[in-house]
Motif scaffolding. Structure first.
Motif, short mmCIF file in Angstrom:
data_model
loop_
_atom_site.label_atom_id
_atom_site.label_comp_id
_atom_site.label_asym_id
_atom_site.label_seq_id
_atom_site.Cartn_x
_atom_site.Cartn_y
_atom_site.Cartn_z
N UNK A 35 0.84 -1.19 0.00
CA UNK A 35 0.00 0.00 0.00
C UNK A 35 0.88 1.24 0.00
N UNK A 36 0.79 2.06 -1.07
CA UNK A 36 1.58 3.30 -1.15
C UNK A 36 0.68 4.52 -1.20
N UNK A 37 -0.58 4.37 -0.77
CA UNK A 37 -1.51 5.50 -0.79
C UNK A 37 -0.95 6.65 0.04
N UNK A 38 -0.97 7.84 -0.52
CA UNK A 38 -0.43 9.01 0.19
C UNK A 38 -1.15 10.26 -0.28
N UNK A 39 -1.08 11.28 0.55
CA UNK A 39 -1.73 12.55 0.20
C UNK A 39 -1.13 13.15 -1.05
N UNK A 40 0.14 12.89 -1.30
CA UNK A 40 0.80 13.42 -2.50
C UNK A 40 0.21 12.83 -3.77
N UNK A 41 -0.35 11.62 -3.67
CA UNK A 41 -0.93 10.96 -4.84
C UNK A 41 -1.95 9.93 -4.37
N UNK A 42 -3.16 10.37 -4.03
CA UNK A 42 -4.17 9.44 -3.51
C UNK A 42 -4.91 8.65 -4.57
N UNK A 43 -4.64 8.92 -5.86
CA UNK A 43 -5.29 8.18 -6.94
C UNK A 43 -4.23 7.72 -7.95
N UNK A 44 -4.57 6.70 -8.70
CA UNK A 44 -3.70 6.26 -9.79
C UNK A 44 -3.57 7.37 -10.83
N UNK A 45 -4.64 8.08 -11.03
CA UNK A 45 -4.60 9.21 -11.97
C UNK A 45 -3.50 10.19 -11.58
N UNK A 46 -3.38 10.51 -10.28
CA UNK A 46 -2.37 11.47 -9.83
C UNK A 46 -0.97 10.98 -10.15
#
Length: 377
Positions: A35-46
């Motif tokens: 899991x690498x979910x982060x505020x810097x990139x919370x979506x795959x799109x980001x």
């Protein structure tokens, strides 16, 4: 599936946890889903919109949440793979392999009647020959074939987009409506002649940069589209009719668009009735380059601010008889469909009616709400 495939590349995907909340953004490291979910990139799109998606994923801090093999087998407790795209548009290219063009014309000439397909196939082969693989769409040679077919009274809208100057680009489903590895794929209940379409899908940023690739099943209703190309939406866009996965493989020094162009995409359908269908689609035989298809979809004429996933089409149209000579192939409920290629792994789905697949209820608004609750926006 060889685990080494996922050790060699940089993979990006999405999972849902049993505890609920927002989908988690994941990668694969040392045989673990991380899991690498982060505020810097919370979506795959980001991530796909970044200047260096590979660098970000490679360096991102993360937490292992399950063993990869268990996730792919559907045996990971509380972890379910989702389609690896989220806010991207999901588009598809049609009739991009001249060698499979014949089947599209047959669908149209048969008016949706599978029983007429075998006879029409013979008639069309006698008229235009079997080898159209050297035809370049829009070329003088292609236009000469077009003139010959018009003279014989069999010109078709499929031939127009197959060998004419303009590519067919259509909407496969809405953002966040695609399903992932292990999910059911849906057939509209009115259809009695349908098939899987094993494809590679490119992941493209809003700037038109191709950042990676994944596998796709462009589920198709041959009888519906055969009645009229104006029914393309009904033939192609139904609940759970677009599958992508298992992960996006991002382009890096070892994997690129040139790698995609050399892929052999395999298909296997195993029915509960004991029927087995196998086949393959060779990307080297695509008649329009992947770059040209992306340019046809995205440019000054059409923007996609969240990027897009673009199915590239297939050369494989199954014709193996399933229930008697001349009756061809159609799905039965419960068919297990596996689409695979060594560099991307395998996408596996089970065929159901679209009315019996899990309804699509989680869209962009729900995602934004969950990310906001988690403090990720």
């Amino acid at each position: 599936m060889a685990m080494s495939v996922f050790d060699e590349g940089i993979f990006l995907g999405r999972v849902r946890l049993a505890e609920g909340g927002h989908p988690r953004i994941v990668t694969v490291r040392d045989g673990q889903v991380v899991d690498i979910t982060a505020k810097a990139a919370p979506t795959v799109r980001d991530i796909c919109e970044m200047d260096d998606p590979v660098g970000y994923v490679r360096a991102a801090e993360g937490k292992a949440i399950a063993e990869l093999g268990a996730v792919l087998d559907g045996n990971a407790d509380g972890v379910t793979l989702l389609s690896p795209v989220d806010l991207q548009a999901v588009k598809a290219s049609g009739v991009t392999f001249v060698v499979s063009l014949l089947e599209r014309v047959i669908e149209e000439q048969a008016k949706g009647d599978a029983g007429r397909a075998d006879q029409l196939r013979g008639e069309m082969l006698a008229l235009i020959g079997e080898d159209l693989s050297q035809l370049v769409p829009g070329s003088d040679a292609a236009m000469a074939v077009k003139a010959k077919l018009i003279e014989k009274g069999v010109w078709s809208q499929y031939l127009e987009v197959g060998i004419g100057p303009d590519a067919e680009i259509f909407t496969k489903c809405q953002p966040m409506a695609s399903v992932g590895h292990g999910a059911d794929v849906g057939l509209h209940p009115i259809s009695t002649w349908n098939n899987p379409e094993p494809e590679v899908a490119l992941i493209v940023s809003s700037r038109g940069e191709i950042v990676g690739a994944t596998l796709g099943n462009d589920v198709n209703l041959r009888d519906v589209e055969g009645r009229s190309a104006l029914l393309l939406g009904k033939a192609k866009d139904n609940n759970a009719s677009a599958a992508l996965g298992p992960f996006i493989r991002l382009f890096d020094g070892d994997f690129s668009l040139e790698s995609v162009k050399q892929m052999e995409v395999g298909l296997e359908v195993v029915g509960k009735d004991g029927f087995v269908l196998t086949g393959s689609s060779s990307m080297s035989q695509i008649s329009r380059t992947p770059e040209s298809l992306v340019a046809a979809a995205l440019g000054t004429h059409h923007q996609y601010p969240d990027g897009l996933a673009l199915y590239l089409g297939t050369m494989f149209a199954p014709v193996k008889d399933r229930e008697g000579a001349g009756k061809g192939f159609t799905h039965k409920l419960g068919d297990l469909v596996t689409i695979s290629t060594p560099a991307l792994g395998a996408l596996v789905n089970t065929v159901r009616l679209s009315t019996e697949c899990a309804p699509w209820t989680y869209g962009p608004r729900a995602l934004m709400g969950d990310l906001a609750k988690a403090g990720l926006l």
